[in-house]
Write a protein that holds these residues in place. Structure first.
Motif, PDB file in Angstrom:
ATOM      1  N   MET A 198       2.410 -10.552  -5.821  1.00  0.00           N
ATOM      2  CA  MET A 198       2.732 -11.558  -4.830  1.00  0.00           C
ATOM      3  C   MET A 198       2.525 -10.998  -3.423  1.00  0.00           C
ATOM      4  O   MET A 198       1.995  -9.902  -3.261  1.00  0.00           O
ATOM      5  CB  MET A 198       4.157 -12.071  -5.050  1.00  0.00           C
ATOM      6  N   LEU A 199       2.941 -11.748  -2.406  1.00  0.00           N
ATOM      7  CA  LEU A 199       2.517 -11.483  -1.036  1.00  0.00           C
ATOM      8  C   LEU A 199       2.817 -10.070  -0.539  1.00  0.00           C
ATOM      9  O   LEU A 199       1.939  -9.408   0.042  1.00  0.00           O
ATOM     10  CB  LEU A 199       3.142 -12.508  -0.083  1.00  0.00           C
ATOM     11  N   ILE A 200       4.015  -9.567  -0.765  1.00  0.00           N
ATOM     12  CA  ILE A 200       4.353  -8.231  -0.273  1.00  0.00           C
ATOM     13  C   ILE A 200       3.461  -7.177  -0.910  1.00  0.00           C
ATOM     14  O   ILE A 200       2.934  -6.288  -0.226  1.00  0.00           O
ATOM     15  CB  ILE A 200       5.843  -7.905  -0.527  1.00  0.00           C
ATOM     16  N   ASP A 201       3.254  -7.268  -2.198  1.00  0.00           N
ATOM     17  CA  ASP A 201       2.386  -6.307  -2.882  1.00  0.00           C
ATOM     18  C   ASP A 201       0.926  -6.467  -2.455  1.00  0.00           C
ATOM     19  O   ASP A 201       0.182  -5.482  -2.402  1.00  0.00           O
ATOM     20  CB  ASP A 201       2.512  -6.458  -4.398  1.00  0.00           C
ATOM     21  N   GLN A 202       0.516  -7.682  -2.151  1.00  0.00           N
ATOM     22  CA  GLN A 202      -0.850  -7.897  -1.666  1.00  0.00           C
ATOM     23  C   GLN A 202      -1.042  -7.253  -0.295  1.00  0.00           C
ATOM     24  O   GLN A 202      -2.085  -6.643  -0.019  1.00  0.00           O
ATOM     25  CB  GLN A 202      -1.142  -9.393  -1.591  1.00  0.00           C
ATOM     26  N   LEU A 203      -0.026  -7.380   0.557  1.00  0.00           N
ATOM     27  CA  LEU A 203      -0.077  -6.743   1.876  1.00  0.00           C
ATOM     28  C   LEU A 203      -0.099  -5.225   1.738  1.00  0.00           C
ATOM     29  O   LEU A 203      -0.863  -4.534   2.425  1.00  0.00           O
ATOM     30  CB  LEU A 203       1.145  -7.169   2.700  1.00  0.00           C
ATOM     31  N   LYS A 204       0.722  -4.703   0.831  1.00  0.00           N
ATOM     32  CA  LYS A 204       0.789  -3.257   0.622  1.00  0.00           C
ATOM     33  C   LYS A 204      -0.529  -2.728   0.052  1.00  0.00           C
ATOM     34  O   LYS A 204      -0.967  -1.622   0.409  1.00  0.00           O
ATOM     35  CB  LYS A 204       1.957  -2.921  -0.318  1.00  0.00           C
ATOM     36  N   TYR A 205      -1.160  -3.504  -0.806  1.00  0.00           N
ATOM     37  CA  TYR A 205      -2.430  -3.066  -1.389  1.00  0.00           C
ATOM     38  C   TYR A 205      -3.512  -2.996  -0.309  1.00  0.00           C
ATOM     39  O   TYR A 205      -4.272  -2.023  -0.239  1.00  0.00           O
ATOM     40  CB  TYR A 205      -2.870  -4.028  -2.494  1.00  0.00           C
ATOM     41  N   LEU A 206      -3.555  -4.023   0.552  1.00  0.00           N
ATOM     42  CA  LEU A 206      -4.531  -4.016   1.637  1.00  0.00           C
ATOM     43  C   LEU A 206      -4.270  -2.825   2.555  1.00  0.00           C
ATOM     44  O   LEU A 206      -5.219  -2.154   2.999  1.00  0.00           O
ATOM     45  CB  LEU A 206      -4.450  -5.326   2.426  1.00  0.00           C
ATOM     46  N   TYR A 207      -2.998  -2.545   2.821  1.00  0.00           N
ATOM     47  CA  TYR A 207      -2.640  -1.410   3.679  1.00  0.00           C
ATOM     48  C   TYR A 207      -3.133  -0.099   3.067  1.00  0.00           C
ATOM     49  O   TYR A 207      -3.670   0.767   3.761  1.00  0.00           O
ATOM     50  CB  TYR A 207      -1.128  -1.374   3.864  1.00  0.00           C
ATOM     51  N   SER A 208      -2.944   0.044   1.745  1.00  0.00           N
ATOM     52  CA  SER A 208      -3.386   1.275   1.079  1.00  0.00           C
ATOM     53  C   SER A 208      -4.909   1.425   1.142  1.00  0.00           C
ATOM     54  O   SER A 208      -5.427   2.536   1.240  1.00  0.00           O
ATOM     55  CB  SER A 208      -2.914   1.296  -0.378  1.00  0.00           C
ATOM     56  N   MET A 209      -5.611   0.302   1.104  1.00  0.00           N
ATOM     57  CA  MET A 209      -7.076   0.341   1.124  1.00  0.00           C
ATOM     58  C   MET A 209      -7.620   0.760   2.492  1.00  0.00           C
ATOM     59  O   MET A 209      -8.649   1.441   2.567  1.00  0.00           O
ATOM     60  CB  MET A 209      -7.647  -1.028   0.744  1.00  0.00           C
ATOM     61  N   ILE A 210      -6.934   0.377   3.572  1.00  0.00           N
ATOM     62  CA  ILE A 210      -7.476   0.666   4.900  1.00  0.00           C
ATOM     63  C   ILE A 210      -6.865   1.922   5.524  1.00  0.00           C
ATOM     64  O   ILE A 210      -7.152   2.241   6.678  1.00  0.00           O
ATOM     65  CB  ILE A 210      -7.289  -0.528   5.863  1.00  0.00           C
ATOM     66  N   THR A 211      -6.048   2.628   4.757  1.00  0.00           N
ATOM     67  CA  THR A 211      -5.462   3.875   5.282  1.00  0.00           C
ATOM     68  C   THR A 211      -5.858   5.093   4.452  1.00  0.00           C
ATOM     69  O   THR A 211      -5.299   6.172   4.636  1.00  0.00           O
ATOM     70  CB  THR A 211      -3.913   3.784   5.318  1.00  0.00           C
ATOM     71  N   ARG A 212      -6.819   4.949   3.581  1.00  0.00           N
ATOM     72  CA  ARG A 212      -7.189   6.046   2.675  1.00  0.00           C
ATOM     73  C   ARG A 212      -7.972   7.153   3.377  1.00  0.00           C
ATOM     74  O   ARG A 212      -7.842   8.312   3.046  1.00  0.00           O
ATOM     75  CB  ARG A 212      -7.998   5.496   1.497  1.00  0.00           C
ATOM     76  N   ALA A 213      -8.791   6.797   4.318  1.00  0.00           N
ATOM     77  CA  ALA A 213      -9.631   7.801   4.994  1.00  0.00           C
ATOM     78  C   ALA A 213     -10.167   7.208   6.281  1.00  0.00           C
ATOM     79  O   ALA A 213     -10.025   6.012   6.543  1.00  0.00           O
ATOM     80  CB  ALA A 213     -10.787   8.219   4.082  1.00  0.00           C
ATOM     81  N   ASP A 214     -10.788   8.077   7.105  1.00  0.00           N
ATOM     82  CA  ASP A 214     -11.451   7.572   8.311  1.00  0.00           C
ATOM     83  C   ASP A 214     -12.544   6.610   7.871  1.00  0.00           C
ATOM     84  O   ASP A 214     -13.420   6.963   7.077  1.00  0.00           O
ATOM     85  CB  ASP A 214     -12.073   8.720   9.104  1.00  0.00           C
ATOM     86  N   GLN A 215     -12.490   5.405   8.395  1.00  0.00           N
ATOM     87  CA  GLN A 215     -13.480   4.426   7.986  1.00  0.00           C
ATOM     88  C   GLN A 215     -13.639   3.350   9.054  1.00  0.00           C
ATOM     89  O   GLN A 215     -12.719   3.090   9.837  1.00  0.00           O
ATOM     90  CB  GLN A 215     -13.069   3.772   6.658  1.00  0.00           C
ATOM     91  N   VAL A 216     -14.818   2.755   9.074  1.00  0.00           N
ATOM     92  CA  VAL A 216     -15.048   1.597   9.925  1.00  0.00           C
ATOM     93  C   VAL A 216     -14.731   0.378   9.080  1.00  0.00           C
ATOM     94  O   VAL A 216     -15.368   0.147   8.049  1.00  0.00           O
ATOM     95  CB  VAL A 216     -16.510   1.552  10.418  1.00  0.00           C
ATOM     96  N   LEU A 217     -13.740  -0.390   9.494  1.00  0.00           N
ATOM     97  CA  LEU A 217     -13.304  -1.520   8.684  1.00  0.00           C
ATOM     98  C   LEU A 217     -14.314  -2.663   8.745  1.00  0.00           C
ATOM     99  O   LEU A 217     -14.819  -3.000   9.818  1.00  0.00           O
ATOM    100  CB  LEU A 217     -11.932  -2.012   9.157  1.00  0.00           C
ATOM    101  N   GLY A 218     -14.577  -3.241   7.587  1.00  0.00           N
ATOM    102  CA  GLY A 218     -15.489  -4.374   7.518  1.00  0.00           C
ATOM    103  C   GLY A 218     -14.771  -5.673   7.827  1.00  0.00           C
ATOM    104  O   GLY A 218     -13.537  -5.727   7.911  1.00  0.00           O
ATOM    105  N   ASN A 219     -15.536  -6.725   8.001  1.00  0.00           N
ATOM    106  CA  ASN A 219     -14.964  -8.042   8.309  1.00  0.00           C
ATOM    107  C   ASN A 219     -14.048  -8.544   7.203  1.00  0.00           C
ATOM    108  O   ASN A 219     -13.132  -9.329   7.457  1.00  0.00           O
ATOM    109  CB  ASN A 219     -16.087  -9.058   8.556  1.00  0.00           C
TER     110      ASN A 219
END
Length: 264
Positions: A198-219
């Motif tokens: 649900m929403l909290i876990d979806q937010l946490k999953y997105l957070y984990s994906m964009i904090t894994r390493a130095d990266q240029v975030l896509g659209n």
């Protein structure tokens, strides 16, 4: 877990050494500020939540550590290690804690405050990984989205806590708390195997994906953030309308009772 600790690599961080001339200090606060004077993170000797933790990462086949040391206040030389992270989310159950994102490269200020009087300040410079091709703009954009997302997680968790409290307190009748339970179920994933996040876990999953390493975030990362943010706003709006109607009905009922008493 192997008996011999190999590949125990130290995570990114900075050591802060400070000398105390006596052991009579009772409070010490170590704070980090960005170039705009905004607080990035703070640590105190009164907190016991920041302990040295080590573990074995089976996927990477190496030992890892989050060596953010405990703040000490003994006479003589002391050492504190900042893990270069913004303030995260601290829960009652430590396994649910969420680390804050790494700060972007740049100039920062460290301030040590002793008993709210004696202050030590020093400027520090955090350099980017020489192997990273990210620009200053890339780091700023990534950090910005990470912090916004962390705020959304805090907000969603706060709403869920309030809903749980209202439902468990039996403040509202069973038929009136249906909407509260419905919105709570939209926020929190039910226990069980292979349950839909649900929403909290979806937010946490997105957070984990964009904090894994130095990266240029896509659209797609920004689009997903906007989508989840919109879902949270819809929940907030429906709850606001519900609480307003409930409060209005209660006030109206009280007013009618007062009129009855006066008429009598």
């Amino acid at each position: 877990i192997p008996d011999i600790e190999i590949n125990d690599y130290l995570k990114p961080g900075i050591f802060i050494d400070y000398y105390l001339d006596n052991s009579n200090y009772s409070n010490i606060l170590i704070s980090f500020f960005d170039q705009n004077g905004m607080v990035v993170n703070t640590f105190s000797n009164k907190s016991d939540s920041l302990k040295l933790k080590k573990g074995y990462d089976m996927a990477l086949n190496k030992f890892t550590s989050n060596n953010t040391a405990k703040v000490t206040i003994k006479r003589g030389y002391n050492r504190f290690r900042w893990d270069l992270r913004h303030k995260g989310i601290i829960e009652n159950e430590k396994e649910n804690n969420i680390l804050g994102p790494l700060v972007k490269p740049g100039k920062y200020k460290v301030q040590i405050l002793l008993d709210n009087e004696n202050k030590i300040e020093e400027e520090i410079v955090i350099l980017k990984d020489p192997n990273s091709e990210n620009t200053e703009n890339d780091f700023a954009n990534t950090e910005g989205l990470q912090l916004k997302l962390l705020d959304k997680i805090r907000e969603a968790k706060s709403i869920a806590t309030e809903l749980e409290s209202s439902i468990s307190s039996k403040k509202y009748r069973k038929n009136k708390s249906v909407l509260l339970k419905e919105k709570l179920n939209m926020l929190i994933t039910k226990e069980g195997a292979y349950m839909q996040p649900m929403l909290i876990d979806q937010l946490k999953y997105l957070y984990s994906m964009i904090t894994r390493a130095d990266q240029v975030l896509g659209n797609d990362a920004y689009y997903r953030f906007d989508t989840l943010s919109l879902e949270l706003e819809k929940i907030k709006k429906s709850l606001k309308i519900w609480f307003h109607k409930t409060l209005f009905k209660k006030e109206n009922k009280v007013e009618k009772n007062v009129l009855k008493v006066k008429c009598f």
